[in-house]
Design a protein around this motif. Structure first.
Motif, PDB file in Angstrom:
ATOM      1  N   TRP A   1       7.930 -54.251  94.697  1.00 20.58           N
ATOM      2  CA  TRP A   1       6.498 -53.996  94.815  1.00 20.58           C
ATOM      3  C   TRP A   1       5.931 -54.610  96.097  1.00 20.58           C
ATOM      4  N   ASN A   2       6.368 -55.820  96.430  1.00 21.02           N
ATOM      5  CA  ASN A   2       5.826 -56.510  97.595  1.00 21.02           C
ATOM      6  C   ASN A   2       6.405 -56.013  98.918  1.00 21.02           C
TER       7      ASN A   2
ATOM      8  N   THR B   1       7.525 -52.776  99.603  1.00 21.92           N
ATOM      9  CA  THR B   1       7.465 -51.341  99.845  1.00 21.92           C
ATOM     10  C   THR B   1       6.028 -50.857  99.957  1.00 21.92           C
ATOM     11  N   THR B   2       5.903 -49.656 100.519  1.00 23.46           N
ATOM     12  CA  THR B   2       4.580 -49.057 100.678  1.00 23.46           C
ATOM     13  C   THR B   2       4.246 -48.213  99.458  1.00 23.46           C
ATOM     14  N   ILE B   3       3.027 -47.724  99.422  1.00 23.55           N
ATOM     15  CA  ILE B   3       2.584 -46.896  98.298  1.00 23.55           C
ATOM     16  C   ILE B   3       3.392 -45.599  98.249  1.00 23.55           C
ATOM     17  N   LYS B   4       3.682 -45.014  99.416  1.00 25.36           N
ATOM     18  CA  LYS B   4       4.465 -43.777  99.455  1.00 25.36           C
ATOM     19  C   LYS B   4       5.849 -43.996  98.851  1.00 25.36           C
ATOM     20  N   THR B   5       6.473 -45.122  99.174  1.00 33.68           N
ATOM     21  CA  THR B   5       7.799 -45.421  98.636  1.00 33.68           C
ATOM     22  C   THR B   5       7.737 -45.628  97.134  1.00 33.68           C
ATOM     23  N   ARG B   6       6.710 -46.286  96.665  1.00 37.77           N
ATOM     24  CA  ARG B   6       6.551 -46.498  95.222  1.00 37.77           C
ATOM     25  C   ARG B   6       6.381 -45.175  94.495  1.00 37.77           C
ATOM     26  N   LEU B   7       5.566 -44.276  95.053  1.00 35.18           N
ATOM     27  CA  LEU B   7       5.365 -42.970  94.429  1.00 35.18           C
ATOM     28  C   LEU B   7       6.659 -42.153  94.432  1.00 35.18           C
TER      29      LEU B   7
ATOM     30  N   THR C   1       9.672 -43.354  94.442  1.00 38.55           N
ATOM     31  CA  THR C   1      10.554 -43.987  93.457  1.00 38.55           C
ATOM     32  C   THR C   1      10.154 -43.593  92.036  1.00 38.55           C
TER      33      THR C   1
END
Length: 138
Positions: A79-80, A82-88, A90
């Motif tokens: 979470w800390n 990565t970016t929001i795009k990477t989280r989405l 994933t």
């Protein structure tokens, strides 16, 4: 964000003059033919390595006594870092993997249920014969 791309910026500054459109096309052409050929040749070995790695990770996870702490630490680090795009992305990939697993486990359950029905269907006439024989003996 700048620190994440700093190595790429340094490599681009140092070796950027070597990258041309012609070289990129040549590399893409070469890779498009050799990558599938290499995968076909080594797919058995790749599958074996993946299964071995999967087994090793599962064994380590079973042996781990602090599973919740390890999982929470991994999630927090992801979470800390990565970016929001990477989280989405994933989250999307996780949903796809879960649906794939459910479909294939459901298909396996259906095959097992059909096999069980066939076994029961084969046992039913045998029971009927035994009952008929007992009735004829009486």
């Amino acid at each position: 964000m700048t620190l994440k791309v700093a190595p790429f910026l340094l490599l681009g500054a140092e070796y950027g003059h070597l990258i041309t459109l012609r070289r990129l096309c040549a590399i893409g052409f070469f890779v498009s033919f050799t990558a599938p050929k290499l995968y076909l040749r080594y797919s058995a070995r790749i599958s074996q390595k993946v299964e071995c790695s999967k087994w090793w990770v599962l064994e380590a996870w079973v042996a781990c006594s602090h599973k919740k702490i390890v999982a929470a630490s991994a999630i927090m680090a992801f979470w800390n870092l990565t970016t929001i795009k990477t989280r989405l992305l994933t989250a999307f990939i996780s949903v796809v993997v879960l649906r794939y697993h459910r479909q294939h486990s459901g298909a396996n359950l259906e095959v097992a249920a059909e096999a069980e029905k066939e076994d029961l269907a084969q046992e039913q006439p045998d029971k009927a014969i035994v009952v008929a024989e007992k009735m004829s003996c009486d």
